[in-house]
Design a protein around this motif. Sequence first.
Motif, PDB file in Angstrom:
ATOM      1  N   TYR A 134       0.780  -1.174  -0.164  1.00 13.28           N
ATOM      2  CA  TYR A 134       0.052  -0.223   0.075  1.00 13.28           C
ATOM      3  C   TYR A 134       0.818   1.471  -0.141  1.00 13.28           C
ATOM      4  O   TYR A 134       1.996   1.615   0.630  1.00 13.28           O
ATOM      5  CB  TYR A 134      -0.863   0.131   1.343  1.00 13.28           C
ATOM      6  N   TRP A 135       0.313   2.199  -0.725  1.00 13.64           N
ATOM      7  CA  TRP A 135       0.831   3.417  -0.479  1.00 13.64           C
ATOM      8  C   TRP A 135      -0.156   4.676   0.171  1.00 13.64           C
ATOM      9  O   TRP A 135      -1.309   4.530  -0.335  1.00 13.64           O
ATOM     10  CB  TRP A 135       1.297   4.177  -1.715  1.00 13.64           C
ATOM     11  N   TYR A 136       0.207   5.118   1.294  1.00 14.67           N
ATOM     12  CA  TYR A 136      -0.692   6.083   1.814  1.00 14.67           C
ATOM     13  C   TYR A 136      -0.142   7.430   1.868  1.00 14.67           C
ATOM     14  O   TYR A 136       0.890   7.566   1.848  1.00 14.67           O
ATOM     15  CB  TYR A 136      -0.916   5.568   3.278  1.00 14.67           C
ATOM     16  N   LEU A 137      -1.152   8.457   1.671  1.00 14.19           N
ATOM     17  CA  LEU A 137      -0.891   9.908   2.040  1.00 14.19           C
ATOM     18  C   LEU A 137      -1.127  10.268   3.521  1.00 14.19           C
ATOM     19  O   LEU A 137      -2.258   9.979   3.827  1.00 14.19           O
ATOM     20  CB  LEU A 137      -1.504  10.527   0.847  1.00 14.19           C
ATOM     21  N   GLN A 138      -0.176  10.843   4.330  1.00 13.05           N
ATOM     22  CA  GLN A 138      -0.540  11.402   5.417  1.00 13.05           C
ATOM     23  C   GLN A 138      -0.309  12.906   5.421  1.00 13.05           C
ATOM     24  O   GLN A 138       0.739  13.457   5.529  1.00 13.05           O
ATOM     25  CB  GLN A 138       0.163  10.796   6.472  1.00 13.05           C
ATOM     26  N   ASN A 139      -1.251  13.735   5.442  1.00 16.69           N
ATOM     27  CA  ASN A 139      -1.168  15.238   5.515  1.00 16.69           C
ATOM     28  C   ASN A 139      -1.024  15.617   7.288  1.00 16.69           C
ATOM     29  O   ASN A 139      -1.497  14.546   7.971  1.00 16.69           O
ATOM     30  CB  ASN A 139      -2.441  15.855   5.020  1.00 16.69           C
ATOM     31  N   LEU A 140      -0.333  16.724   7.354  1.00 18.47           N
ATOM     32  CA  LEU A 140      -0.029  16.966   8.789  1.00 18.47           C
ATOM     33  C   LEU A 140      -1.410  17.071   9.606  1.00 18.47           C
ATOM     34  O   LEU A 140      -2.606  17.622   9.336  1.00 18.47           O
ATOM     35  CB  LEU A 140       0.492  18.383   8.751  1.00 18.47           C
ATOM     36  N   GLY A 141      -1.343  16.453  10.655  1.00 18.78           N
ATOM     37  CA  GLY A 141      -2.512  16.308  11.718  1.00 18.78           C
ATOM     38  C   GLY A 141      -3.754  15.448  10.988  1.00 18.78           C
ATOM     39  O   GLY A 141      -4.652  15.585  11.662  1.00 18.78           O
ATOM     40  N   GLY A 161       8.295   6.182   6.470  1.00 21.20           N
ATOM     41  CA  GLY A 161       7.435   7.380   5.915  1.00 21.20           C
ATOM     42  C   GLY A 161       8.548   8.074   4.934  1.00 21.20           C
ATOM     43  O   GLY A 161       9.810   7.963   5.450  1.00 21.20           O
ATOM     44  N   SER A 162       8.246   8.626   3.952  1.00 18.18           N
ATOM     45  CA  SER A 162       8.748   9.788   3.315  1.00 18.18           C
ATOM     46  C   SER A 162       8.251  10.950   3.418  1.00 18.18           C
ATOM     47  O   SER A 162       7.293  11.152   2.871  1.00 18.18           O
ATOM     48  CB  SER A 162       9.123   9.355   1.743  1.00 18.18           C
ATOM     49  N   ARG A 163       9.032  12.063   3.865  1.00 23.31           N
ATOM     50  CA  ARG A 163       8.154  13.269   4.163  1.00 23.31           C
ATOM     51  C   ARG A 163       8.885  14.044   3.057  1.00 23.31           C
ATOM     52  O   ARG A 163      10.251  14.453   2.895  1.00 23.31           O
ATOM     53  CB  ARG A 163       8.831  14.103   5.500  1.00 23.31           C
ATOM     54  N   LEU A 164       7.685  14.672   2.214  1.00 16.73           N
ATOM     55  CA  LEU A 164       7.938  15.794   1.260  1.00 16.73           C
ATOM     56  C   LEU A 164       7.690  16.976   1.400  1.00 16.73           C
ATOM     57  O   LEU A 164       6.576  17.261   2.117  1.00 16.73           O
ATOM     58  CB  LEU A 164       7.143  15.025   0.022  1.00 16.73           C
ATOM     59  N   THR A 165       8.522  18.086   1.213  1.00 18.83           N
ATOM     60  CA  THR A 165       8.348  19.274   1.278  1.00 18.83           C
ATOM     61  C   THR A 165       8.482  19.892  -0.118  1.00 18.83           C
ATOM     62  O   THR A 165       9.656  19.688  -0.634  1.00 18.83           O
ATOM     63  CB  THR A 165       9.349  20.054   2.253  1.00 18.83           C
ATOM     64  N   VAL A 166       7.578  20.783  -0.698  1.00 15.89           N
ATOM     65  CA  VAL A 166       7.560  21.298  -2.040  1.00 15.89           C
ATOM     66  C   VAL A 166       7.635  22.844  -1.659  1.00 15.89           C
ATOM     67  O   VAL A 166       6.536  23.267  -1.192  1.00 15.89           O
ATOM     68  CB  VAL A 166       6.402  20.859  -2.835  1.00 15.89           C
ATOM     69  N   LEU A 167       8.654  23.459  -2.187  1.00 14.31           N
ATOM     70  CA  LEU A 167       8.775  24.946  -1.853  1.00 14.31           C
ATOM     71  C   LEU A 167       8.243  25.699  -3.165  1.00 14.31           C
ATOM     72  O   LEU A 167       8.476  25.033  -4.492  1.00 14.31           O
ATOM     73  CB  LEU A 167      10.191  25.362  -1.828  1.00 14.31           C
TER      74      LEU A 167
END
Lengths: 118, 114
Positions: free
Chosen positions: A33-40, A112-118
């Motif tokens: 599975y791939w899941y997306l977890q947004n902050l909070g 998890g892999s935390r992605l930050t897009v600027l």
Amino acid sequence: EAGVVQSPRYKIIEKKQPVAFWCNPISGHNTLYWYLQNLGQGPELLIRYENEEAVDDSQLPKDRFSAERLKGVDSTLKIQPAELGDSAVYLCASSLGGLAGANTGELFFGEGSRLTVL
Amino acid sequence: AQTVTQSQPEMSVQEAETVTLSCTYDTSENNYYLFWYKQPPSRQMILVIRQEAYKQQNATENRFSVNFQKAAKSFSLKISDSQLGDTAMYFCASDGGSNYKLTFGKGTLLTVNP
């Protein structure tokens, strides 16, 4: 026994750039599975694989997201091009799958892999 | 579509005391699994406890137990003798009878204070 391995742990990119995440599930786990977890928030399913077949990708934004699990083992999730709203943690999980009784529904997660897009 | 609701965004408890986290869910299936997962800060999510809906007996794992009320579609988690290491986000989840697809609540941030 090794757990679910994900890389990279952290990634910072500028918008419109591509990014890829890799996942190696627990040995013998057919379901990935791939899941997306947004902050909070709690995780939300993006795609589920049974061996090499994507059996549930209804929530994968197919215009920019793609995934593959060519040999039914490890998997890659790609975003191209990335948007600001894609900043989140991308979780990979695996489970036994298969017949009822073998699969109790428990998922084993990577870090998890935390992605930050600027 | 199934839903899982956790109405407590944050909770705190003193070390060694007991705390209960609430969860309600909605599914049309008769048999399904319910889960509580723990996600410590910057660490991976791990299973705390699992309940099969057809089993009337509440699941227990050491200091963790659940109060499963099937008719009310309620599934609360009780943590006894809270420890500092219990500080984490706790997510309630249901597979809705699918046996493979988990729907998660938004989570409850539990802080255990010394």
